[in-house]
Design a protein around this motif. Structure first.
Motif, PDB file in Angstrom:
ATOM      1  N   PRO A 110       0.824  -1.193  -0.180  1.00 17.46           N
ATOM      2  CA  PRO A 110       0.014   0.054  -0.104  1.00 17.46           C
ATOM      3  C   PRO A 110       0.801   1.228  -0.025  1.00 17.46           C
ATOM      4  N   ASP A 111       2.023   1.240   0.284  1.00 15.89           N
ATOM      5  CA  ASP A 111       2.930   2.461   0.537  1.00 15.89           C
ATOM      6  C   ASP A 111       2.865   3.428  -0.721  1.00 15.89           C
ATOM      7  N   ASP A 112       2.896   2.733  -1.854  1.00 20.00           N
ATOM      8  CA  ASP A 112       3.093   3.635  -3.011  1.00 20.00           C
ATOM      9  C   ASP A 112       1.836   4.080  -3.759  1.00 20.00           C
ATOM     10  N   TYR A 113       0.509   3.811  -2.830  1.00 19.90           N
ATOM     11  CA  TYR A 113      -0.548   4.075  -3.443  1.00 19.90           C
ATOM     12  C   TYR A 113      -0.893   5.244  -4.029  1.00 19.90           C
ATOM     13  N   HIS A 114      -0.664   6.433  -3.175  1.00 18.27           N
ATOM     14  CA  HIS A 114      -0.686   7.984  -3.736  1.00 18.27           C
ATOM     15  C   HIS A 114       0.204   8.205  -4.865  1.00 18.27           C
ATOM     16  N   ASP A 115       1.442   7.707  -4.652  1.00 22.99           N
ATOM     17  CA  ASP A 115       2.490   8.047  -5.735  1.00 22.99           C
ATOM     18  C   ASP A 115       1.870   7.594  -7.137  1.00 22.99           C
ATOM     19  N   PHE A 116       1.193   6.263  -7.013  1.00 20.55           N
ATOM     20  CA  PHE A 116       0.570   5.796  -8.380  1.00 20.55           C
ATOM     21  C   PHE A 116      -0.377   6.466  -9.034  1.00 20.55           C
ATOM     22  N   GLN A 117      -1.248   6.971  -7.973  1.00 16.46           N
ATOM     23  CA  GLN A 117      -2.567   7.694  -8.488  1.00 16.46           C
ATOM     24  C   GLN A 117      -2.033   9.158  -8.743  1.00 16.46           C
ATOM     25  N   GLN A 118      -0.959   9.721  -8.479  1.00 17.59           N
ATOM     26  CA  GLN A 118      -0.541  10.983  -9.093  1.00 17.59           C
ATOM     27  C   GLN A 118      -0.002  10.704 -10.160  1.00 17.59           C
ATOM     28  N   PRO A 147      -7.348   3.354 -12.739  1.00 15.02           N
ATOM     29  CA  PRO A 147      -6.278   3.456 -11.779  1.00 15.02           C
ATOM     30  C   PRO A 147      -6.670   3.704 -10.302  1.00 15.02           C
ATOM     31  N   ALA A 148      -7.872   4.278 -10.243  1.00 14.86           N
ATOM     32  CA  ALA A 148      -8.365   4.738  -9.026  1.00 14.86           C
ATOM     33  C   ALA A 148      -8.930   3.364  -8.201  1.00 14.86           C
ATOM     34  N   SER A 149      -9.149   2.335  -9.161  1.00 15.54           N
ATOM     35  CA  SER A 149      -9.711   1.217  -8.695  1.00 15.54           C
ATOM     36  C   SER A 149      -8.691   0.001  -7.976  1.00 15.54           C
ATOM     37  N   VAL A 150      -7.396   0.345  -8.305  1.00 19.72           N
ATOM     38  CA  VAL A 150      -6.403  -0.664  -7.970  1.00 19.72           C
ATOM     39  C   VAL A 150      -6.617  -1.180  -6.385  1.00 19.72           C
ATOM     40  N   PRO A 151      -6.567  -2.559  -6.150  1.00 26.35           N
ATOM     41  CA  PRO A 151      -6.527  -2.710  -4.670  1.00 26.35           C
ATOM     42  C   PRO A 151      -5.474  -2.115  -3.978  1.00 26.35           C
ATOM     43  N   MET A 152      -5.769  -2.177  -2.527  1.00 25.67           N
ATOM     44  CA  MET A 152      -4.547  -1.156  -1.846  1.00 25.67           C
ATOM     45  C   MET A 152      -3.898  -2.322  -1.083  1.00 25.67           C
ATOM     46  N   ASP A 153      -4.273  -3.633  -0.846  1.00 24.94           N
ATOM     47  CA  ASP A 153      -3.410  -4.510   0.041  1.00 24.94           C
ATOM     48  C   ASP A 153      -2.336  -4.885  -0.230  1.00 24.94           C
ATOM     49  N   ALA A 154      -1.438  -5.383   0.738  1.00 23.77           N
ATOM     50  CA  ALA A 154      -0.151  -5.560   0.564  1.00 23.77           C
ATOM     51  C   ALA A 154       0.183  -6.673  -0.566  1.00 23.77           C
ATOM     52  N   SER A 155      -0.748  -7.511  -0.997  1.00 22.63           N
ATOM     53  CA  SER A 155      -0.324  -8.538  -2.104  1.00 22.63           C
ATOM     54  C   SER A 155      -0.314  -8.196  -3.403  1.00 22.63           C
ATOM     55  N   TRP A 156      -0.519  -6.733  -3.721  1.00 27.19           N
ATOM     56  CA  TRP A 156      -0.585  -6.122  -5.206  1.00 27.19           C
ATOM     57  C   TRP A 156       0.619  -5.175  -5.369  1.00 27.19           C
ATOM     58  N   MET A 157       0.760  -5.147  -6.566  1.00 33.52           N
ATOM     59  CA  MET A 157       1.721  -3.984  -7.052  1.00 33.52           C
ATOM     60  C   MET A 157       1.091  -3.735  -8.627  1.00 33.52           C
ATOM     61  N   GLY A 577      -4.887   5.027   1.021  1.00 34.35           N
ATOM     62  CA  GLY A 577      -6.119   5.376   0.353  1.00 34.35           C
ATOM     63  C   GLY A 577      -6.311   6.698   1.348  1.00 34.35           C
ATOM     64  N   TYR A 578      -7.596   6.785   1.682  1.00 36.62           N
ATOM     65  CA  TYR A 578      -8.022   8.054   2.146  1.00 36.62           C
ATOM     66  C   TYR A 578      -9.154   7.659   3.371  1.00 36.62           C
ATOM     67  N   THR A 579      -9.041   8.586   4.190  1.00 38.08           N
ATOM     68  CA  THR A 579     -10.019   8.409   5.745  1.00 38.08           C
ATOM     69  C   THR A 579     -11.117   9.636   5.395  1.00 38.08           C
ATOM     70  N   LEU A 580     -12.384   9.094   5.788  1.00 39.66           N
ATOM     71  CA  LEU A 580     -13.345  10.132   5.779  1.00 39.66           C
ATOM     72  C   LEU A 580     -13.730  10.508   7.489  1.00 39.66           C
ATOM     73  N   VAL A 581     -13.570  11.852   7.601  1.00 45.00           N
ATOM     74  CA  VAL A 581     -13.707  12.288   9.027  1.00 45.00           C
ATOM     75  C   VAL A 581     -15.140  13.080   9.228  1.00 45.00           C
ATOM     76  N   LEU A 582     -16.052  12.879   9.797  1.00 44.05           N
ATOM     77  CA  LEU A 582     -17.269  13.570   9.670  1.00 44.05           C
ATOM     78  C   LEU A 582     -17.483  14.006  11.279  1.00 44.05           C
ATOM     79  N   ASP A 583     -17.311  15.429  11.286  1.00 41.84           N
ATOM     80  CA  ASP A 583     -17.722  15.989  12.800  1.00 41.84           C
ATOM     81  C   ASP A 583     -16.662  15.620  13.636  1.00 41.84           C
TER      82      ASP A 583
END
Length: 811
Positions: A110-118, A147-157, A577-583
């Motif tokens: 998951p470490d390169d998820y945001h770099d890949f999206q960019q 690209p936004a749908s790629v799985p984020m768990d550690a078994s993928w690249m 990925g991302y986190t949603l924070v409500l109030d």
């Protein structure tokens, strides 16, 4: 003397038979147990205990730490580290780094998820391929549609897809190269003269990204292609090279580049193999490795390394007419030559009267004499081509290279890299500028450090230490052990980034930080106010990728500045990925980019109702020329989604939104939520400029496309006169077939909920049933929507008998 062999691991007849047939039966017989063997042939990677007693008289066909090559993500990391080291050596010249431009970019989850999206956002025309990190035989490999749908768990690249491959008879191919590593100290690497071009079973077509038989060459995948005349075809390298020459290509130049690529690939994992072997106590003199390296050749005849396979398949995959007979001969000869190369059927004795340096060189030359069809790549007779790319050569590497070159090589020297030193009371302290650690060196290590960083070569340092030991010891010191210790100490420091080999032009490396991946560009904070039912929320994020993904979908829900009591929903980057924070409360974590929009919509819909309100997840069609009335269209069929409602809206020139809020008060009219339409992804859309591919979870969880609702649908009150339930129900010329309330509930209830997305309680269920009794309910045939439209429109709403003209109250 008869010796014993053992075959273990993921055994198969094909994997074992060539090895067993290659052993000299006068000297070998099967072992009775997996503990009593002199040589082990193991398919897959054995547990560490298999390496405990290996050595010069007990061998195994694996090297600890080989996963630095055989795990796809580790291979990329190994090669990237080597390229970074080459960049330090190059000082901007590019001489060494240019040789290392033979592997595609990889992003490890998951470490390169945001770099890949960019990266995917910055280069929208680039294609990517999704791979499991540690799988074989083509399992799980697929082209990335979104690209936004790629799985984020550690078994993928995710790996960059190499465009424009060279083709044979219109079909893509990959070269299977067989490589043997027979020693890590010194490093000895061989490439087998034979191998195969593995062909895809369908013509290569860049436009047909959904056809795995077009872009994958794995035999296990292509064997499933029932439409191909020859699903699995292997062309041996002799015929492949002849085919290249017939077409005017320089096969010698291609294979010179391939040999350099293979040598550098194995070199990139050298320290990882040495370190792992040391950690588990393995004597690497009893270890060797055969790898299957897959190499793609592009349209410019440039080779690219794709992956390295542990225990490459020895199964005969092709049929006799498509290369199977040759495949069998090549693989049988390959294993026989490997058995000979590592000396299982006998090798020359080492002359104990020779110096250790002479013995190492003699062992290397004797091994080459047994190589058969293996061509030695390392050590090279041109040591300057590879020694600068070692982290730092071990003594054995340098001695063999010097012996093969036939000339006196200059000793490698070092300079500080990521370390600062301080001397206090005859002790050297090293500060690691990467990690912030302070290390204290003992007296001998301090002397080695000071002399090495003063430009003195390792042999000269060893001579000085040996001379000092002679003066201070009663017996003569072990000069060879001192020499080895100096070279190994410098290599360990270089491997730890404290030192780097001195560049050829003598310019100092200095205390330079390690290259880092560029930080993703910062974007301006984005904020908007959204309304869904009775819920108002200020949405904010500083991710431009999120904004690009959600802006168009959420635009119909935007309203002017918030009230003081409005909630606040923040979308923040996380790993992964991302986190949603409500109030201030975490609403959802580990959200993929493709799931951000659905997660926001889930949040909005789940808070859209007050106590007692009912939310109905269905399409709402607002009719032109009728300010108050609307039609509700069920969307519970995942194979249809909102497609029928959108089709009717287009034909009737109406407006569409998804979601209806039925208030508790019977005097109040239902109001639309204005959520995006959900359409099944039937055609594998790849153009996501106007629609967002995602997985929505309000009801069924099927993969859908989201399309923004019409403007003005959010919050608009309606009088619902008619409920349409689409399906494949032939009714004749668009007939509207009435249905009872109970049947209508079956189509609607899965998408109905109350506050906080809770299922309807008994009172709400009763109110929903009663409300449906006031609405005309019809089944319609999705295959006759034109006829349905004609009946609904009927001379531009001229027939007052139609149900949506009756003005029934929805309360």
């Amino acid at each position: 003397m008869t010796r014993r062999y053992w075959m273990g691991g993921n055994r198969s007849y094909e994997q074992d038979r060539f090895f067993e047939a290659s052993l000299d039966k006068d000297h070998w017989q099967p072992a009775d147990s997996p503990e009593q063997w002199d040589t082990c042939w193991y398919t897959g990677m054995p547990d560490p205990e298999y390496f405990r007693d290996v050595g010069t008289d007990r061998t195994i066909n694996h090297i600890p730490g080989n996963n630095a090559l055989t795990v796809k993500s580790r291979l990329y990391q190994s090669l990237s580290t080597l390229r970074e080291r080459a960049g330090i050596q190059d000082q901007g010249s590019g001489v060494l780094t240019d040789r290392l431009q033979f592997f595609p970019r990889v992003y490890v989850m998951p470490d390169d998820y945001h770099d890949f999206q960019q990266a995917a956002h910055d280069d929208p025309g680039r294609r990517w391929i999704l791979k499991p990190k540690n799988a074989a035989r083509g399992k799980g490999i697929q082209l990335v549609k979104d690209p936004a749908s790629v799985p984020m768990d550690a078994s993928w690249m995710v790996q960059e897809f190499l465009e424009s491959p060279h083709t044979m008879r219109g079909r893509k191919y990959v070269l299977r190269l067989y490589v043997a590593i027979t020693s890590v100290t010194p490093l000895r690497v061989y490439l087998y003269r034979q191998g195969f071009a593995k062909l895809a079973s369908a013509p290569y077509d860049e436009a047909n990204a959904d056809n795995p038989y077009s872009y994958l060459t794995n035999p296990d995948i292509n064997a499933l292609n029932l439409e191909a005349d020859v699903p699995v075809e292997f062309v041996d390298l002799d015929r492949y090279r002849a085919w290249l020459r017939e077409r005017g290509h320089d096969d010698e130049a291609l294979f010179d580049r391939i040999e350099d690529m293979v040598a550098l690939t194995c070199l990139s994992a050298l320290e990882a193999m040495r370190e792992r072997s040391r950690a588990i106590g393995a004597d690497t003199r009893g270890c060797y490795e055969m790898l299957g390296i897959d190499c793609l050749v592009d349209s410019d005849l440039k080779p690219w390394v794709l992956e390295c396979n542990l225990s490459p398949s020895l199964e005969v995959c092709a049929g006799p007419e498509s290369g199977g007979d040759i495949e069998k001969r090549v693989k049988g000869a390959l294993v026989a030559d490997l058995v000979s190369l590592v000396g299982l059927n006998g090798k020359a004795d080492v002359d104990s009267s020779d110096s250790r340096e002479q013995q190492i060189i003699a062992e290397t030359e004797d091994e080459l004499a047994r190589a058969g069809n293996f061509r030695r790549l390392l050590p090279s007779r041109d040591p300057e081509a590879y020694l600068p790319l070692y982290t730092f050569p071990r003594l054995e590497d340098w001695l063999v290279s010097r012996g093969l070159a036939g000339t006196d090589l200059a000793q490698p020297t070092v300079q500080r890299h990521c370390a600062e030193d301080r001397i206090s009371e005859d002790c050297v302290y090293l500060y690691d500028t990467r990690c912030g650690h302070l290390n204290e060196l003992n007296e001998t290590a301090s002397l080695i450090w000071l002399m090495a960083t003063d430009g003195i070569g390792p042999d000269d340092i060893a001579d000085a230490l040996t001379q000092s030991a002679r003066q201070n010891a009663a017996t003569g010191p072990d000069a060879w052990a001192i020499r080895q210790d100096v070279w190994s100490t410098l290599a360990d420091w270089a491997n730890g980034h404290f030192l780097a080999q001195e560049v050829g032009n003598g310019d100092p490396v200095g205390n330079r930080p390690e290259p880092e991946s560029p930080a993703p560009p910062l974007s301006k904070p984005f904020s908007c106010v959204l309304r869904c039912g009775d819920f108002r929320v200020t949405l904010s994020t500083d991710s431009s990728l999120v904004v690009n993904r959600i802006r168009q979908l959420l635009a119909p829900l935007e309203v002017p500045a918030p009230e003081a009591s409005a909630s606040r929903l923040e979308i923040v980057r996380d790993i992964p990925g991302y986190t949603l924070v409500l109030d201030g409360r975490v609403e959802k974590t580990r959200v993929a980019l493709s799931r951000v929009a659905p997660a926001i919509l889930d949040c909005l819909a789940s808070h859209a109702a007050r106590d007692g309100d009912i939310i109905v997840d269905a399409g709402v069609l607002y009719l032109p020329g009728d300010a108050d009335n609307a039609i509700l269209i069920a969307n519970g069929n995942p194979e249809l989604g909102d497609d029928p409602a959108l089709a009717l809206a287009a034909q009737l020139n109406g407006r569409f939104g998804r979601g209806l809020r039925i208030p508790l008060s019977p005097e109040a009219s239902p109001s639309g939520l204005g959520l995006p339409a959900r359409m099944p992804d039937k055609h594998g859309h790849t153009d996501l400029a106007a629609i967002s591919l995602c997985r929505h979870t309000l009801t069924t969880g099927h993969e859908v496309l989201l399309q923004p609702s019409s403007e003005g649908m959010a919050g608009r009150t309606h009088r619902i006169n008619t409920l349409l339930i689409p399906g494949e129900v032939p009714s004749g010329e668009g007939e509207l077939r009435p249905v009872p309330v109970t049947q209508a509930l079956r189509y609607l209830i899965a998408g109905c909920f109350g506050p906080h997305a809770r299922p309807l309680d008994g009172d709400s269920f009763s109110r929903l049933s009663t409300w449906l009794e006031t609405v005309d309910r019809y089944l319609i045939d999705v295959n006759e929507l034109d006829a349905v439209t004609d009946r609904l429109s009927l001379k531009e709403w001229g027939d007052e008998s139609l149900p949506f003209r009756r003005g029934l109250s929805a309360g």
